[in-house]
Structures are given as C-alpha cells and as structure tokens.
Write a protein that holds these residues in place. Sequence first.
Motif, PDB file in Angstrom:
ATOM      1  N   GLY A  88       0.818  -1.194   0.000  1.00 51.12           N
ATOM      2  CA  GLY A  88       0.000   0.000   0.000  1.00 51.12           C
ATOM      3  C   GLY A  88       0.853   1.244   0.000  1.00 51.12           C
ATOM      4  O   GLY A  88       1.887   1.299   0.656  1.00 51.12           O
ATOM      5  N   SER A  89       0.404   2.245  -0.761  1.00 48.95           N
ATOM      6  CA  SER A  89       1.096   3.519  -0.812  1.00 48.95           C
ATOM      7  C   SER A  89       0.113   4.577  -1.281  1.00 48.95           C
ATOM      8  O   SER A  89      -0.617   4.360  -2.254  1.00 48.95           O
ATOM      9  CB  SER A  89       2.278   3.444  -1.779  1.00 48.95           C
ATOM     10  OG  SER A  89       2.935   4.685  -1.840  1.00 48.95           O
ATOM     11  N   GLY A  90       0.100   5.707  -0.593  1.00 44.98           N
ATOM     12  CA  GLY A  90      -0.819   6.779  -0.980  1.00 44.98           C
ATOM     13  C   GLY A  90      -2.253   6.306  -0.905  1.00 44.98           C
ATOM     14  O   GLY A  90      -2.722   5.899   0.153  1.00 44.98           O
ATOM     15  N   ASP A  91      -2.942   6.341  -2.037  1.00 41.21           N
ATOM     16  CA  ASP A  91      -4.334   5.896  -2.097  1.00 41.21           C
ATOM     17  C   ASP A  91      -4.500   4.608  -2.877  1.00 41.21           C
ATOM     18  O   ASP A  91      -5.593   4.316  -3.377  1.00 41.21           O
ATOM     19  CB  ASP A  91      -5.207   6.988  -2.736  1.00 41.21           C
ATOM     20  CG  ASP A  91      -5.403   8.174  -1.812  1.00 41.21           C
ATOM     21  OD1 ASP A  91      -5.373   7.988  -0.576  1.00 41.21           O
ATOM     22  OD2 ASP A  91      -5.580   9.295  -2.314  1.00 41.21           O
ATOM     23  N   THR A  92      -3.430   3.814  -2.985  1.00 38.37           N
ATOM     24  CA  THR A  92      -3.526   2.563  -3.732  1.00 38.37           C
ATOM     25  C   THR A  92      -2.999   1.403  -2.910  1.00 38.37           C
ATOM     26  O   THR A  92      -2.162   1.576  -2.013  1.00 38.37           O
ATOM     27  CB  THR A  92      -2.758   2.624  -5.072  1.00 38.37           C
ATOM     28  OG1 THR A  92      -1.384   2.878  -4.784  1.00 38.37           O
ATOM     29  CG2 THR A  92      -3.289   3.707  -5.971  1.00 38.37           C
ATOM     30  N   ALA A  93      -3.505   0.214  -3.225  1.00 36.33           N
ATOM     31  CA  ALA A  93      -3.050  -1.005  -2.558  1.00 36.33           C
ATOM     32  C   ALA A  93      -3.116  -2.151  -3.555  1.00 36.33           C
ATOM     33  O   ALA A  93      -3.884  -2.112  -4.532  1.00 36.33           O
ATOM     34  CB  ALA A  93      -3.918  -1.318  -1.342  1.00 36.33           C
ATOM     35  N   ALA A  94      -2.305  -3.169  -3.295  1.00 38.05           N
ATOM     36  CA  ALA A  94      -2.312  -4.386  -4.096  1.00 38.05           C
ATOM     37  C   ALA A  94      -2.198  -5.574  -3.146  1.00 38.05           C
ATOM     38  O   ALA A  94      -1.479  -5.509  -2.139  1.00 38.05           O
ATOM     39  CB  ALA A  94      -1.160  -4.390  -5.089  1.00 38.05           C
ATOM     40  N   ILE A  95      -2.920  -6.629  -3.482  1.00 36.97           N
ATOM     41  CA  ILE A  95      -2.878  -7.859  -2.687  1.00 36.97           C
ATOM     42  C   ILE A  95      -2.699  -9.030  -3.636  1.00 36.97           C
ATOM     43  O   ILE A  95      -3.416  -9.149  -4.629  1.00 36.97           O
ATOM     44  CB  ILE A  95      -4.164  -8.050  -1.852  1.00 36.97           C
ATOM     45  CG1 ILE A  95      -4.288  -6.951  -0.799  1.00 36.97           C
ATOM     46  CG2 ILE A  95      -4.192  -9.437  -1.206  1.00 36.97           C
ATOM     47  CD1 ILE A  95      -5.554  -7.016   0.031  1.00 36.97           C
ATOM     48  N   ASN A  96      -1.751  -9.904  -3.309  1.00 37.54           N
ATOM     49  CA  ASN A  96      -1.572 -11.169  -4.015  1.00 37.54           C
ATOM     50  C   ASN A  96      -2.087 -12.250  -3.077  1.00 37.54           C
ATOM     51  O   ASN A  96      -1.637 -12.328  -1.932  1.00 37.54           O
ATOM     52  CB  ASN A  96      -0.089 -11.365  -4.346  1.00 37.54           C
ATOM     53  CG  ASN A  96       0.195 -12.769  -4.824  1.00 37.54           C
ATOM     54  OD1 ASN A  96       0.858 -13.515  -4.129  1.00 37.54           O
ATOM     55  ND2 ASN A  96      -0.298 -13.132  -5.991  1.00 37.54           N
ATOM     56  N   ARG A  97      -3.054 -13.054  -3.568  1.00 41.32           N
ATOM     57  CA  ARG A  97      -3.644 -14.070  -2.712  1.00 41.32           C
ATOM     58  C   ARG A  97      -3.934 -15.330  -3.511  1.00 41.32           C
ATOM     59  O   ARG A  97      -4.023 -15.310  -4.735  1.00 41.32           O
ATOM     60  CB  ARG A  97      -4.921 -13.561  -2.052  1.00 41.32           C
ATOM     61  CG  ARG A  97      -6.112 -13.436  -2.980  1.00 41.32           C
ATOM     62  CD  ARG A  97      -7.393 -13.015  -2.234  1.00 41.32           C
ATOM     63  NE  ARG A  97      -8.566 -13.221  -3.038  1.00 41.32           N
ATOM     64  CZ  ARG A  97      -9.112 -12.331  -3.853  1.00 41.32           C
ATOM     65  NH1 ARG A  97      -8.571 -11.114  -3.952  1.00 41.32           N
ATOM     66  NH2 ARG A  97     -10.191 -12.616  -4.551  1.00 41.32           N
ATOM     67  N   THR A  98      -4.095 -16.414  -2.779  1.00 42.52           N
ATOM     68  CA  THR A  98      -4.617 -17.652  -3.328  1.00 42.52           C
ATOM     69  C   THR A  98      -5.941 -17.896  -2.630  1.00 42.52           C
ATOM     70  O   THR A  98      -6.013 -17.833  -1.396  1.00 42.52           O
ATOM     71  CB  THR A  98      -3.667 -18.832  -3.063  1.00 42.52           C
ATOM     72  OG1 THR A  98      -2.388 -18.525  -3.622  1.00 42.52           O
ATOM     73  CG2 THR A  98      -4.199 -20.112  -3.689  1.00 42.52           C
ATOM     74  N   THR A  99      -6.981 -18.144  -3.421  1.00 49.37           N
ATOM     75  CA  THR A  99      -8.289 -18.461  -2.859  1.00 49.37           C
ATOM     76  C   THR A  99      -8.533 -19.945  -3.092  1.00 49.37           C
ATOM     77  O   THR A  99      -8.514 -20.415  -4.224  1.00 49.37           O
ATOM     78  CB  THR A  99      -9.399 -17.625  -3.531  1.00 49.37           C
ATOM     79  OG1 THR A  99      -9.074 -16.240  -3.397  1.00 49.37           O
ATOM     80  CG2 THR A  99     -10.747 -17.888  -2.888  1.00 49.37           C
TER      81      THR A  99
END
Length: 141
Positions: A88-99
């Motif tokens: 996450g940085s500023g107003d953005t985020a990223a998530i790597n996941r396995t469902t």
Amino acid sequence: MTSSDDGAGSGAGGRRPRDGDPGRVARALVEAAFSGDFEAARSYCAPDVTLTLEGVQTVRGHEGLRQLMEFNAEVAADVVLEIHHVLGSGDTAAINRTTHLAIGGTRLRVEVGSFFTLRDGLVADWTDYQDMQNVWRALGH
C-alpha cells in the motif's frame, strides 16, 4: 478463513484499520467480504465503490458488493484465503492471494491479483485479476 501473512493486520470485529494505510484497509475488506460479513465489508467501501472481476463482471455500490457476496456464498463452499503480499502507498493497494474453495464438490485453487484505489480512506475501486477457466468448468460452463 486463514491467512498466511500476519504483518498487515485485520479490520475484522469492528476494529477499523488505522487511517492512511491503504494496505490494511484493502486487506480488511477482502477478509470481511470472503468471510461473508457484509456490514464489515461495507464499512471499508465508499458508497459508490466499483468492484470488477476483470473480464467477467463489474458491479457498483454497496448493493453490488452485497450481490457479489451473496453469489459467492451460494456457489462456493469451504473458502480459505492465503494472503501472500499486501502493498500500500498513498491511495492505492495491491494484494496477491490464493483463494481455495469448493464449487459443486470440486476443490479449486485460484491465484488472484487485486488492486484497490481508496478515496477518503475507503475503497472506491477494487479490481481482481484471475484465471477463471477452472471456476467456469466447475460451474458447468
């Protein structure tokens, strides 16, 4: 639901992630949404949130969030998330996941990249990128 990454924390149970941390907000939203807790998930979203399953569907607003959550609850069982990375940085985020989930008795593993844009500390845009071929087959398409 389980998670393999303890560093980002959770917003479940009414505990809001601290303001200014888009990774924590995004993670809390994902965990609430996949645990079926609509009220918690809604609390992390702007009223006009846009949710996109890239190449599949886009829904808008809290009602769209509710519809996606209800659909997931109807078709998927035994949903377990493994969250590998939260950025996450500023107003953005990223998530790597396995469902991990079961559809019609078929166990599936779906690798997902999620991207979030926040506005005023709430998720305004959530886009998931994933290969849906196994999911479509399990649904009979």
